[in-house]
Design a protein around this motif. Structure first.
Motif, mmCIF file in Angstrom:
data_model
loop_
_atom_site.group_PDB
_atom_site.id
_atom_site.type_symbol
_atom_site.label_atom_id
_atom_site.label_comp_id
_atom_site.label_asym_id
_atom_site.label_seq_id
_atom_site.Cartn_x
_atom_site.Cartn_y
_atom_site.Cartn_z
ATOM 1 N N GLY A 52 21.935 4.188 76.359
ATOM 2 C CA GLY A 52 22.430 5.073 75.211
ATOM 3 C C GLY A 52 22.086 6.618 75.682
ATOM 4 N N PHE A 53 22.466 7.277 74.876
ATOM 5 C CA PHE A 53 22.455 8.790 74.998
ATOM 6 C C PHE A 53 21.978 9.539 73.865
ATOM 7 C CE2 PHE A 53 25.956 7.691 77.728
ATOM 8 C CZ PHE A 53 25.546 8.341 78.937
ATOM 9 N N ALA A 54 21.135 10.644 73.960
ATOM 10 C CA ALA A 54 20.497 11.345 72.842
ATOM 11 C C ALA A 54 21.802 12.312 72.394
ATOM 12 C CB ALA A 54 19.145 11.956 73.213
ATOM 13 N N VAL A 55 22.062 12.589 71.241
ATOM 14 C CA VAL A 55 23.186 13.222 70.798
ATOM 15 C C VAL A 55 22.457 14.313 69.757
ATOM 16 C CG1 VAL A 55 25.512 13.357 69.707
ATOM 17 C CG2 VAL A 55 24.856 11.442 71.115
ATOM 18 N N GLU A 56 22.641 15.475 69.862
ATOM 19 C CA GLU A 56 22.245 16.439 69.117
ATOM 20 C C GLU A 56 23.230 16.711 68.126
ATOM 21 O OE1 GLU A 56 20.358 18.608 66.934
ATOM 22 O OE2 GLU A 56 19.035 18.773 68.802
ATOM 23 N N ASN A 57 22.911 16.505 66.947
ATOM 24 C CA ASN A 57 23.683 16.674 65.736
ATOM 25 C C ASN A 57 23.437 18.097 64.911
ATOM 26 O OD1 ASN A 57 21.517 16.409 64.086
ATOM 27 N ND2 ASN A 57 22.084 14.285 63.329
ATOM 28 N N PHE A 58 22.417 18.723 65.284
ATOM 29 C CA PHE A 58 22.091 20.227 65.024
ATOM 30 C C PHE A 58 21.770 20.103 63.472
ATOM 31 C CE2 PHE A 58 25.063 21.006 68.394
ATOM 32 C CZ PHE A 58 24.403 21.932 69.262
ATOM 33 N N ASP A 59 21.412 18.901 62.945
ATOM 34 C CA ASP A 59 20.919 19.056 61.471
ATOM 35 C C ASP A 59 19.609 19.609 61.286
ATOM 36 O OD1 ASP A 59 23.152 17.563 60.701
ATOM 37 O OD2 ASP A 59 22.118 15.607 60.247
ATOM 38 N N TYR A 60 19.141 20.257 60.417
ATOM 39 C CA TYR A 60 17.829 20.902 60.376
ATOM 40 C C TYR A 60 16.764 19.889 60.127
ATOM 41 C CZ TYR A 60 14.751 24.680 59.540
ATOM 42 O OH TYR A 60 13.708 25.740 59.779
ATOM 43 N N PRO A 61 15.708 19.902 60.876
ATOM 44 C CA PRO A 61 14.769 18.902 60.690
ATOM 45 C C PRO A 61 13.901 19.073 59.390
ATOM 46 C CG PRO A 61 13.984 20.500 62.819
ATOM 47 C CD PRO A 61 15.414 20.656 61.963
ATOM 48 N N LEU A 62 13.514 17.893 58.955
ATOM 49 C CA LEU A 62 12.830 17.890 57.354
ATOM 50 C C LEU A 62 13.452 18.531 56.306
ATOM 51 C CD1 LEU A 62 8.965 18.700 59.115
ATOM 52 C CD2 LEU A 62 10.213 16.233 58.539
ATOM 53 N N ALA A 63 14.811 18.619 56.657
ATOM 54 C CA ALA A 63 15.592 19.536 55.569
ATOM 55 C C ALA A 63 15.252 18.782 54.125
ATOM 56 C CB ALA A 63 17.068 19.496 55.815
ATOM 57 N N ASP A 64 15.008 17.491 53.838
ATOM 58 C CA ASP A 64 14.924 17.007 52.380
ATOM 59 C C ASP A 64 13.653 17.308 52.043
ATOM 60 O OD1 ASP A 64 17.564 15.709 52.743
ATOM 61 O OD2 ASP A 64 16.492 13.643 53.580
ATOM 62 N N LYS A 65 12.696 17.258 52.750
ATOM 63 C CA LYS A 65 11.328 17.798 52.426
ATOM 64 C C LYS A 65 11.168 19.238 51.991
ATOM 65 C CE LYS A 65 6.591 18.142 53.823
ATOM 66 N NZ LYS A 65 5.399 18.068 55.011
ATOM 67 N N ILE A 66 11.878 20.122 52.758
ATOM 68 C CA ILE A 66 12.039 21.326 52.353
ATOM 69 C C ILE A 66 12.877 21.518 51.062
ATOM 70 C CG2 ILE A 66 12.982 23.793 53.114
ATOM 71 C CD1 ILE A 66 12.281 22.806 55.999
ATOM 72 N N LEU A 67 13.836 20.883 50.908
ATOM 73 C CA LEU A 67 14.686 20.961 49.700
ATOM 74 C C LEU A 67 13.852 20.615 48.540
ATOM 75 C CD1 LEU A 67 17.380 21.484 48.138
ATOM 76 C CD2 LEU A 67 17.972 19.072 48.620
ATOM 77 N N ALA A 68 13.035 19.505 48.668
ATOM 78 C CA ALA A 68 12.218 18.976 47.619
ATOM 79 C C ALA A 68 11.034 20.142 47.295
ATOM 80 C CB ALA A 68 11.634 17.651 47.932
ATOM 81 N N GLU A 69 10.484 20.517 48.329
ATOM 82 C CA GLU A 69 9.401 21.482 48.114
ATOM 83 C C GLU A 69 9.624 22.916 47.558
ATOM 84 O OE1 GLU A 69 6.927 21.139 51.464
ATOM 85 O OE2 GLU A 69 6.230 18.852 51.144
#
Length: 175
Positions: A52-69
């Protein structure tokens, strides 16, 4: 007839049997094809498949938590523009939004960076040492603004002749 050659043969047979037994045990426990049932062994090796390969999707890490807080939607970026605590130092991009009581700050590192996000009702942005441009939307219309270095730039409703709410949707910075 000598006893020694016979002992050697017995020792070699015992060693051979032990080796075969050890290989059979390894095959059964690791799931090498031809060994124990692969359905029963989740660690089974699969022949013919590449690793398998690690694929970077460029999604912002912990975005759901930041949105909630913080009620800030951070979507994607290259990791060079990140949300920062405004008290963490100087050299930050500072954003003022009518719906937020406090400034929203971003740290920029490296030679360039980009971040897609959604912050509604943005009306001013203070630049840093980077050349920065932002894209904003109002309805279905998109507008771009160049941000002054180390100074406040009116954007969105502050720069709109009709005073309409603008949503910040992208930040791009470069040295």
């Amino acid at each position: 007839m000598s006893v020694k050659p016979q002992r050697k043969r017995i020792a070699l047979r015992a060693l051979g049997a032990a080796t075969v037994g050890a290989l059979a045990w390894i095959t059964a426990t690791t799931g090498i094809p031809g060994g124990a049932s692969q359905e029963a062994n989740p660690t089974a090796l699969v022949a013919g498949e590449s690793p398998g390969f690690a694929v970077e999707n460029f999604d912002y890490p912990l975005a759901d938590k930041i949105l909630a807080e913080k009620k800030i939607l951070l979507k994607r970026g290259d990791g060079h523009i990140t949300l920062a605590d405004c008290a963490s130092g100087t050299g930050l991009l500072e954003i003022m939004a009518r719906d937020k009581a406090d400034k929203i700050c971003f740290k920029v590192v490296g030679s360039s960076g980009w971040l897609t996000l959604e912050i509604p009702a943005v009306y001013a942005i203070k630049g840093n040492d980077y050349t920065t441009a932002v894209d904003m939307t109002v309805g279905s219309e998109e507008k771009s603004f160049d941000i002054l270095k180390n100074s406040w730039t009116p954007v969105g409703e502050a720069a709109d002749t009709e005073g309409r709410d603008h949503m910040l949707v992208e930040i791009r910075s470069s040295k």
